[in-house]
Design a protein around this motif. Structure first.
Motif, PDB file in Angstrom:
ATOM      1  N   GLY A 117      35.157  34.944  35.474  1.00  0.00           N
ATOM      2  CA  GLY A 117      36.226  36.395  35.340  1.00  0.00           C
ATOM      3  C   GLY A 117      37.536  36.571  36.480  1.00  0.00           C
ATOM      4  O   GLY A 117      38.744  36.066  35.656  1.00  0.00           O
ATOM      5  N   ALA A 118      37.021  35.796  37.547  1.00  0.00           N
ATOM      6  CA  ALA A 118      38.768  35.479  38.097  1.00  0.00           C
ATOM      7  C   ALA A 118      39.145  34.084  37.502  1.00  0.00           C
ATOM      8  O   ALA A 118      40.232  34.495  38.089  1.00  0.00           O
ATOM      9  N   ILE A 119      38.625  33.045  37.284  1.00  0.00           N
ATOM     10  CA  ILE A 119      39.539  32.135  36.494  1.00  0.00           C
ATOM     11  C   ILE A 119      40.120  32.559  35.146  1.00  0.00           C
ATOM     12  O   ILE A 119      41.555  32.463  34.898  1.00  0.00           O
ATOM     13  N   ALA A 120      38.996  33.382  34.565  1.00  0.00           N
ATOM     14  CA  ALA A 120      39.993  33.712  33.082  1.00  0.00           C
ATOM     15  C   ALA A 120      41.585  34.814  33.425  1.00  0.00           C
ATOM     16  O   ALA A 120      42.127  35.019  32.869  1.00  0.00           O
ATOM     17  N   LEU A 121      40.706  35.749  34.737  1.00  0.00           N
ATOM     18  CA  LEU A 121      41.994  36.728  35.240  1.00  0.00           C
ATOM     19  C   LEU A 121      43.259  36.036  35.332  1.00  0.00           C
ATOM     20  O   LEU A 121      44.807  35.785  35.064  1.00  0.00           O
ATOM     21  N   PHE A 122      42.796  34.901  35.518  1.00  0.00           N
ATOM     22  CA  PHE A 122      44.365  33.156  36.850  1.00  0.00           C
ATOM     23  C   PHE A 122      45.212  33.094  35.297  1.00  0.00           C
ATOM     24  O   PHE A 122      45.944  32.943  35.376  1.00  0.00           O
ATOM     25  N   ALA A 123      43.588  32.893  34.091  1.00  0.00           N
ATOM     26  CA  ALA A 123      44.546  31.887  32.794  1.00  0.00           C
ATOM     27  C   ALA A 123      45.489  32.758  32.444  1.00  0.00           C
ATOM     28  O   ALA A 123      46.445  32.602  31.747  1.00  0.00           O
ATOM     29  N   PHE A 124      45.252  33.910  32.146  1.00  0.00           N
ATOM     30  CA  PHE A 124      45.403  35.440  31.013  1.00  0.00           C
ATOM     31  C   PHE A 124      46.904  34.920  31.833  1.00  0.00           C
ATOM     32  O   PHE A 124      48.211  35.996  31.082  1.00  0.00           O
TER      33      PHE A 124
ATOM     34  N   GLY B 224      53.810  41.381  33.735  1.00  0.00           N
ATOM     35  CA  GLY B 224      52.471  41.715  33.940  1.00  0.00           C
ATOM     36  C   GLY B 224      51.751  40.679  34.419  1.00  0.00           C
ATOM     37  O   GLY B 224      50.921  40.851  35.931  1.00  0.00           O
ATOM     38  N   GLY B 225      51.999  39.683  33.775  1.00  0.00           N
ATOM     39  CA  GLY B 225      51.064  38.368  34.652  1.00  0.00           C
ATOM     40  C   GLY B 225      51.697  37.875  35.986  1.00  0.00           C
ATOM     41  O   GLY B 225      51.184  37.559  35.979  1.00  0.00           O
ATOM     42  N   TYR B 226      53.371  37.709  35.928  1.00  0.00           N
ATOM     43  CA  TYR B 226      53.568  38.073  36.916  1.00  0.00           C
ATOM     44  C   TYR B 226      52.851  38.732  38.440  1.00  0.00           C
ATOM     45  O   TYR B 226      52.555  37.684  39.143  1.00  0.00           O
ATOM     46  N   TYR B 227      52.657  40.084  38.308  1.00  0.00           N
ATOM     47  CA  TYR B 227      52.434  40.379  39.275  1.00  0.00           C
ATOM     48  C   TYR B 227      50.591  40.655  38.739  1.00  0.00           C
ATOM     49  O   TYR B 227      49.985  40.912  39.955  1.00  0.00           O
ATOM     50  N   LEU B 228      49.492  39.807  38.072  1.00  0.00           N
ATOM     51  CA  LEU B 228      48.603  39.935  38.559  1.00  0.00           C
ATOM     52  C   LEU B 228      48.323  39.115  39.159  1.00  0.00           C
ATOM     53  O   LEU B 228      46.975  38.438  39.466  1.00  0.00           O
ATOM     54  N   ILE B 229      48.988  37.948  39.326  1.00  0.00           N
ATOM     55  CA  ILE B 229      49.186  36.347  39.816  1.00  0.00           C
ATOM     56  C   ILE B 229      48.388  36.217  41.348  1.00  0.00           C
ATOM     57  O   ILE B 229      46.845  36.182  41.524  1.00  0.00           O
ATOM     58  N   PRO B 230      48.453  37.267  41.846  1.00  0.00           N
ATOM     59  CA  PRO B 230      47.749  37.302  43.586  1.00  0.00           C
ATOM     60  C   PRO B 230      46.798  38.059  43.233  1.00  0.00           C
ATOM     61  O   PRO B 230      46.025  37.843  44.487  1.00  0.00           O
ATOM     62  N   VAL B 231      46.822  39.404  42.641  1.00  0.00           N
ATOM     63  CA  VAL B 231      45.591  39.906  42.633  1.00  0.00           C
ATOM     64  C   VAL B 231      44.101  38.552  42.037  1.00  0.00           C
ATOM     65  O   VAL B 231      43.242  38.328  42.626  1.00  0.00           O
ATOM     66  N   ALA B 232      44.106  37.404  41.053  1.00  0.00           N
ATOM     67  CA  ALA B 232      43.329  36.481  40.241  1.00  0.00           C
ATOM     68  C   ALA B 232      43.589  35.257  41.693  1.00  0.00           C
ATOM     69  O   ALA B 232      42.362  34.997  41.964  1.00  0.00           O
ATOM     70  N   ILE B 233      43.836  34.834  42.072  1.00  0.00           N
ATOM     71  CA  ILE B 233      44.194  34.374  44.194  1.00  0.00           C
ATOM     72  C   ILE B 233      43.014  34.933  44.597  1.00  0.00           C
ATOM     73  O   ILE B 233      42.125  34.185  45.368  1.00  0.00           O
ATOM     74  N   ALA B 234      43.209  36.176  45.242  1.00  0.00           N
ATOM     75  CA  ALA B 234      42.617  36.463  45.496  1.00  0.00           C
ATOM     76  C   ALA B 234      40.771  36.962  45.424  1.00  0.00           C
ATOM     77  O   ALA B 234      40.306  37.006  46.132  1.00  0.00           O
TER      78      ALA B 234
END
Length: 761
Positions: free
Chosen positions: A216-223, A252-262
């Motif tokens: 799920g984390a990989i999918a979120l980071f890739a999305f 939306g993609g930019y703001y999601l990147i730190p969420v996926a990294i965490a």
């Protein structure tokens, strides 16, 4: 963390990278000379007053003392909270057939003027000179060929931290600039497509794996990274021209990147170290939903949400990466690769942030490298697992002895295969040269409709010795009519129904593998183009019969039978050929649409003056050659400026639209009716004498005077119309003076009291 499904991902991505390389090479096109526009800039704070004709007065004056020189039209000193500014530049000589100015971006809305007339607009200016953020797209501004040496003015409004033009300012041939847009977008489009593919596959495999959180984390980071990268590709606007929507996707993609990294780092750290990551993840999630919700409601501009996020991200990124530093030494290979990719993308984002806030000189930061590194990390990890599995299988099979006779037979077959491969390579080179000739002929076509004959002439030679047929899609978009066939016997539409999936030649994914589709006995390829308004539009269907004696049925392919190299080589060559043909068709469709728009008046829907100027000389030549009459009527709405000043521009526009509709009703379908300029209209009547022209002009005058103007349910009363008529050969002997004589007659009608029709004498 990765298991058998992920190994399939690695193999699939490796194949996609190989095909992407071919696609990227196909887009590299040598354009005409492109030069930067970097000199002779000046600026002036504030907003220009406008004259009675909506002409900015600053464009009509030579007060050079009010203008201040600047190296680049962005963020001049002394802003002091001001939101309006004008820039101007002296254009160099324009040595192009279709010159245009390319602007990378503008903060935030702009109007462009030349000779006091509006040339281009992005965004909407209010009466106070303000406007709302509409996105950060690139701009292609067409320029007249005689604009060299003239002053080009830019009216800019921005409530953002930056104000003015941004990035590259380039002059060149419009088609060369468009080719540059496509070429520079290839890296981002391909990388974002791979990243989104990884995200989809990770979501598909996640329910099948024990480590669902990791997938799920990989999918979120890739999305997130794929969406951010796709929105920043310049060609995205050619796919879907909605700049503000792309800005929301990118934000939306930019703001999601730190969420996926965490999320990625949380699963690798001990609970006593991961609590801070949870706090950061929730903080960024709250900002993501809050910022986009406020921007969507129109309470804030999406542009103004970036600076706050940049500051927050610059603080939280190092905080997130510091606890993960021990993984550099003690982590697994998978963790090290993913951590390195995340760190690289984070570094590139920091550099991009510094450029955006003018901490570094402007340059295009290669964010695609960071996203690509993450995709490659996934591929390397998947291939590594795949290789490990293969080694285990090899150990299990070491007990099997290989017979000497079998080895000898294999060697003989290898020699035969190499000889056949040489022949196939020669064929591929020959067909490649034919394909380049075909693409060159398509690119030399002036209109899309001219390409059909080129395809009819060239496809047989390109596809021989494979029997084939080309079916052209009908004008209504339904049914296919055969245009040309070759070989014996050529394939038919009935035979094509048994083919697995009709191919589009665009690299689309289907639910079957390439080998399975290539194993069909009939190969269907769809020819299509991207219409600027209607999207993907079918052009034709190319049917080919697979190499004789080499195709196998689908069941054998599914059972694992390998297709012959000749079949695969033909299949891949034809896929690449159809991709190039479709791209050429799409460029011609875009040129056709731009040509149509240049001849139409945007307010009334009538033809414009440019079209009349081109058609008038042709009709005069026809009338002289065939000795047939030709009449020209010039109409002008009486006291239109008074009506406009009394009732407003909306009422004036409504009056012009109504008069245009009345012109269509009165004049014949064979007549050419156009808006000549302002409140003036021209009707050109082939094969019509002065009596017929007078009769229709009087009918038009009466109809205009009888029908009141209605605006938003209010009846404002009618307007009146004056007209002047000139007819060839009587009374005007020289048809080249029709326009002048009709204008003289119109002047007499105005002098005589208006609401009249006068004839040339």
């Amino acid at each position: 963390m990765f298991s058998r499904p992920a190994r399939l991902l690695g193999v699939l991505l490796a194949l996609l990278f190989a095909l992407a390389g071919l696609f990227g090479l196909g887009l590299q096109a040598a354009g005409a000379e492109i030069v930067p526009l970097e000199q002779n800039w000046s600026y002036r704070w504030g907003d220009s007053p406008f004259g009675p004709n909506e002409t900015p007065l600053w464009t009509q004056t030579t007060e050079d003392d009010a203008w201040i020189a600047i190296d680049f039209p962005s963020n001049p000193p002394g802003r002091g909270g001001r939101e309006n500014i004008w820039y101007r530049v002296t254009l160099p000589p324009l040595d192009w057939r279709d010159p245009a100015l390319f602007i990378f971006s503008v903060d935030t809305i702009v109007e462009v003027y030349l000779d006091g007339q509006p040339l281009y607009r992005f965004g909407t200016f209010s009466a106070e000179g303000k406007g709302e953020f509409a996105g950060w797209p690139w701009h292609m501004i067409p320029l007249p060929q005689d604009a060299g040496g003239k002053l080009l003015y830019f009216r800019v409004f921005s409530d953002y931290i930056d104000i003015g033009l941004w990035g590259e300012l380039l002059l060149g041939e419009r088609i060369a600039l468009l080719q540059r847009v496509l070429t520079q977008s290839v890296e981002r489009l391909i990388t974002s497509s791979f990243s989104l593919l990884i995200a989809i596959l990770a979501l598909i495999f996640a329910p099948l794996e024990r480590d669902r959180r990791g997938f799920g984390a990989i999918a979120l980071f890739a999305f997130a990274s794929g969406g951010m990268l796709l929105s920043g590709a310049q060609a995205a606007l050619l796919i879907f021209n909605h700049p503000l929507l792309w800005e929301f996707i990118g934000a939306g993609g930019y703001y999601l990147i730190p969420v996926a990294i965490a999320l990625l780092l949380e699963q690798w750290l001990r609970p006593d170290r991961s609590w801070l990551l949870v706090v950061i993840r929730r903080l960024h999630l709250a900002y993501l939903f809050g910022a986009l919700a406020l921007a969507g409601l129109g309470w804030v501009s999406v542009a103004n949400t970036y600076p706050v996020f940049d500051a927050l991200f610059a603080i939280t990124l190092p905080i997130m990466m510091l606890p993960a530093l021990p993984l550099v030494r003690a982590g697994t290979l998978e963790q090290k690769l993913i951590l390195a990719a995340v760190a690289l993308l984070g570094l590139l984002l920091m550099l991009d942030m510094a450029v955006a806030h003018n901490l570094l000189p402007w340059t295009q930061v290669p964010l695609a490298w960071g996203v690509l590194s993450f995709s490659l990390a996934i591929v390397v990890i998947s291939v590594r697992h795949f290789a490990s599995t293969q080694r285990e299988l090899a150990v299990l099979n070491t007990s099997l002895e290989t017979q000497v006779a079998t080895r000898t037979a294999e060697l003989e077959r290898l020699v035969e295969r190499e000889a056949a491969r040489v022949c196939l390579l020669e064929m591929e080179n020959r067909k490649g040269a034919q394909l380049e000739v075909l693409i060159a002929r398509l690119q030399n076509c002036e209109r899309l409709c001219a390409t059909e004959q080129v395809l009819n002439d060239s496809l047989p030679g390109l596809c021989e010795p494979l029997p084939g047929a080309f079916y052209r899609v009908g004008a209504a978009g339904e049914g296919r009519a055969p245009r040309v066939t070759w070989g014996d016997p050529p394939p038919t539409l009935d035979e094509s129904l048994a083919a697995p999936v009709p191919r589009s030649g665009s690299g689309e994914e289907t639910d079957r593998s390439t080998d399975t589709t290539a194993s069909s006995r009939i190969w269907p390829f769809r020819l299509h183009y991207e219409h600027p308004q209607f999207g993907r539009t079918d052009f034709g269907l190319l049917l080919l019969r697979a190499p004789a004696g080499e195709a196998s049925d689908q069941t054998s392919s599914k059972a694992g039978g390998e297709l012959p190299e000749e079949t695969l080589l033909w299949w891949r060559f034809l896929e690449r050929a159809v991709e190039k043909i479709n791209l050429s068709l799409s460029l011609l469709a875009l040129q056709d649409e731009l040509r149509v728009l240049s001849y139409e008046d945007g307010l009334t829907g009538l033809k414009n003056r440019r079209f009349l100027d081109e058609i008038l000389s042709r009709e005069i030549a026809v009338a002289e050659r065939q000795r047939t009459p030709l009449s020209l009527v010039i109409c002008d709405v009486d006291h239109f400026k008074r009506f406009n000043d009394s009732h407003g521009h909306a009422a004036g526009d409504a009056a012009l639209k109504q008069v245009a509709g009345q012109l269509r009703r009165v004049f014949r379908e064979t007549d050419l009716v156009c808006r000549y300029g302002g409140e003036e209209f021209v009707a050109l009547m082939p094969a019509a004498g002065i009596d017929s022209a007078r009769e229709r002009s009087e009918a038009l005058r009466s109809l205009v005077a009888a029908e009141p103007i209605q605006v938003e349910g209010l009846m404002l009363g009618p307007v009146t119309l004056s007209a002047g008529i000139a007819s060839y050969p009587e009374p005007v002997a020289d048809p080249n003076t029709l326009m002048m004589r009709a204008d003289e007659a119109l002047y007499r009608a105005k002098q005589a009291g208006r609401d009249q029709v006068e004839l040339a004498v």
